[in-house]
Design a protein around this motif. Structure first.
Motif, mmCIF file in Angstrom:
data_model
loop_
_atom_site.group_PDB
_atom_site.id
_atom_site.type_symbol
_atom_site.label_atom_id
_atom_site.label_comp_id
_atom_site.label_asym_id
_atom_site.label_seq_id
_atom_site.Cartn_x
_atom_site.Cartn_y
_atom_site.Cartn_z
ATOM 1 N N MET A 1 2.697 -36.106 -68.291
ATOM 2 C CA MET A 1 2.149 -34.963 -69.019
ATOM 3 C C MET A 1 1.989 -33.790 -68.051
ATOM 4 S SD MET A 1 -1.514 -34.768 -70.993
ATOM 5 C CE MET A 1 -0.960 -35.149 -72.646
ATOM 6 N N VAL A 2 2.294 -32.582 -68.512
ATOM 7 C CA VAL A 2 2.104 -31.357 -67.726
ATOM 8 C C VAL A 2 1.091 -30.491 -68.464
ATOM 9 C CG1 VAL A 2 3.208 -29.329 -66.718
ATOM 10 C CG2 VAL A 2 4.495 -31.480 -66.901
ATOM 11 N N VAL A 3 0.047 -30.054 -67.735
ATOM 12 C CA VAL A 3 -1.065 -29.338 -68.355
ATOM 13 C C VAL A 3 -1.426 -28.115 -67.512
ATOM 14 C CG1 VAL A 3 -3.449 -29.531 -69.188
ATOM 15 C CG2 VAL A 3 -1.954 -31.538 -69.220
ATOM 16 N N SER A 4 -1.648 -26.988 -68.171
ATOM 17 C CA SER A 4 -2.122 -25.768 -67.518
ATOM 18 C C SER A 4 -3.637 -25.668 -67.686
ATOM 19 C CB SER A 4 -1.462 -24.547 -68.161
ATOM 20 O OG SER A 4 -2.136 -23.367 -67.778
ATOM 21 N N ASP B 1 -1.369 -29.158 -63.672
ATOM 22 C CA ASP B 1 -1.605 -30.571 -63.391
ATOM 23 C C ASP B 1 -0.579 -31.431 -64.101
ATOM 24 O OD1 ASP B 1 -3.852 -29.941 -61.914
ATOM 25 O OD2 ASP B 1 -5.278 -30.578 -63.444
ATOM 26 N N THR B 2 -0.092 -32.437 -63.396
ATOM 27 C CA THR B 2 0.759 -33.445 -64.019
ATOM 28 C C THR B 2 0.019 -34.777 -63.934
ATOM 29 O OG1 THR B 2 1.935 -33.820 -61.937
ATOM 30 C CG2 THR B 2 2.922 -32.275 -63.494
ATOM 31 N N ALA C 1 -1.138 -34.978 -60.030
ATOM 32 C CA ALA C 1 -0.609 -34.056 -59.028
ATOM 33 C C ALA C 1 -0.946 -32.653 -59.508
ATOM 34 C CB ALA C 1 0.897 -34.219 -58.872
ATOM 35 N N THR C 2 -1.516 -31.836 -58.618
ATOM 36 C CA THR C 2 -1.944 -30.486 -58.968
ATOM 37 C C THR C 2 -1.192 -29.469 -58.124
ATOM 38 O OG1 THR C 2 -4.160 -31.219 -59.580
ATOM 39 C CG2 THR C 2 -3.922 -28.903 -58.996
ATOM 40 N N TYR C 3 -0.689 -28.424 -58.781
ATOM 41 C CA TYR C 3 -0.048 -27.289 -58.114
ATOM 42 C C TYR C 3 -0.869 -26.048 -58.442
ATOM 43 C CZ TYR C 3 3.236 -23.603 -56.972
ATOM 44 O OH TYR C 3 3.819 -22.484 -56.442
ATOM 45 N N VAL C 4 -1.239 -25.286 -57.417
ATOM 46 C CA VAL C 4 -2.004 -24.054 -57.620
ATOM 47 C C VAL C 4 -1.010 -22.921 -57.877
ATOM 48 C CG1 VAL C 4 -3.736 -22.481 -56.683
ATOM 49 C CG2 VAL C 4 -3.784 -24.912 -56.029
ATOM 50 N N LEU C 5 -0.949 -22.485 -59.129
ATOM 51 C CA LEU C 5 -0.033 -21.413 -59.504
ATOM 52 C C LEU C 5 -0.553 -20.066 -59.015
ATOM 53 C CD1 LEU C 5 2.579 -20.713 -61.014
ATOM 54 C CD2 LEU C 5 1.201 -20.446 -63.082
ATOM 55 N N LYS C 6 -1.859 -19.841 -59.195
ATOM 56 C CA LYS C 6 -2.484 -18.609 -58.704
ATOM 57 C C LYS C 6 -3.977 -18.847 -58.560
ATOM 58 C CE LYS C 6 -2.453 -16.746 -63.392
ATOM 59 N NZ LYS C 6 -1.971 -15.685 -64.262
#
Length: 103
Positions: free
Chosen positions: A26-29, A93-94, A48-53
């Motif tokens: 799952m991919v969540v904003s 977040d995935t 897994a978390t990626y910081v977009l901004k």
């Protein structure tokens, strides 16, 4: 045709929107206003978390770390984690497998 998911506010100053899902992933904003908190919690999914901004203080397993745009991290299954937003931003977040309670 892609499925459209509604935005919800799980905590004050936080907006969550599922971007895509499959039983295995799952991919969540998550959009945060400055000062908003993602309360400490745990779940069986690997995250897994990626910081977009923006800029965040994240706590994972009792350890704090500051992250900003372009940073990423992995939270193992069942580990207590959360964050505080220091500068308005968005986390992508995935989760594997997906978090069915978000649907």
């Amino acid at each position: 045709m892609p499925q459209s998911f509604p935005s919800v506010s799980p905590e004050p100053g936080v907006t969550r929107q599922v971007m895509s899902d499959h039983p295995d992933l799952m991919v969540v904003s998550f959009r945060f206003e400055t000062g908003a908190v993602g309360s400490l919690h745990s779940h069986p999914q690997i995250q897994a978390t990626y910081v977009l901004k923006g800029r965040f203080r994240v706590t994972v397993d009792g350890k704090d770390r500051e992250v900003s745009a372009g940073d990423s991290l992995v939270v193992p299954s069942n580990v207590v984690h959360g964050c505080q937003c220091l500068e308005a931003g968005e986390l992508i977040d995935t989760f594997t497998p997906r978090r069915d309670e978000f649907l």
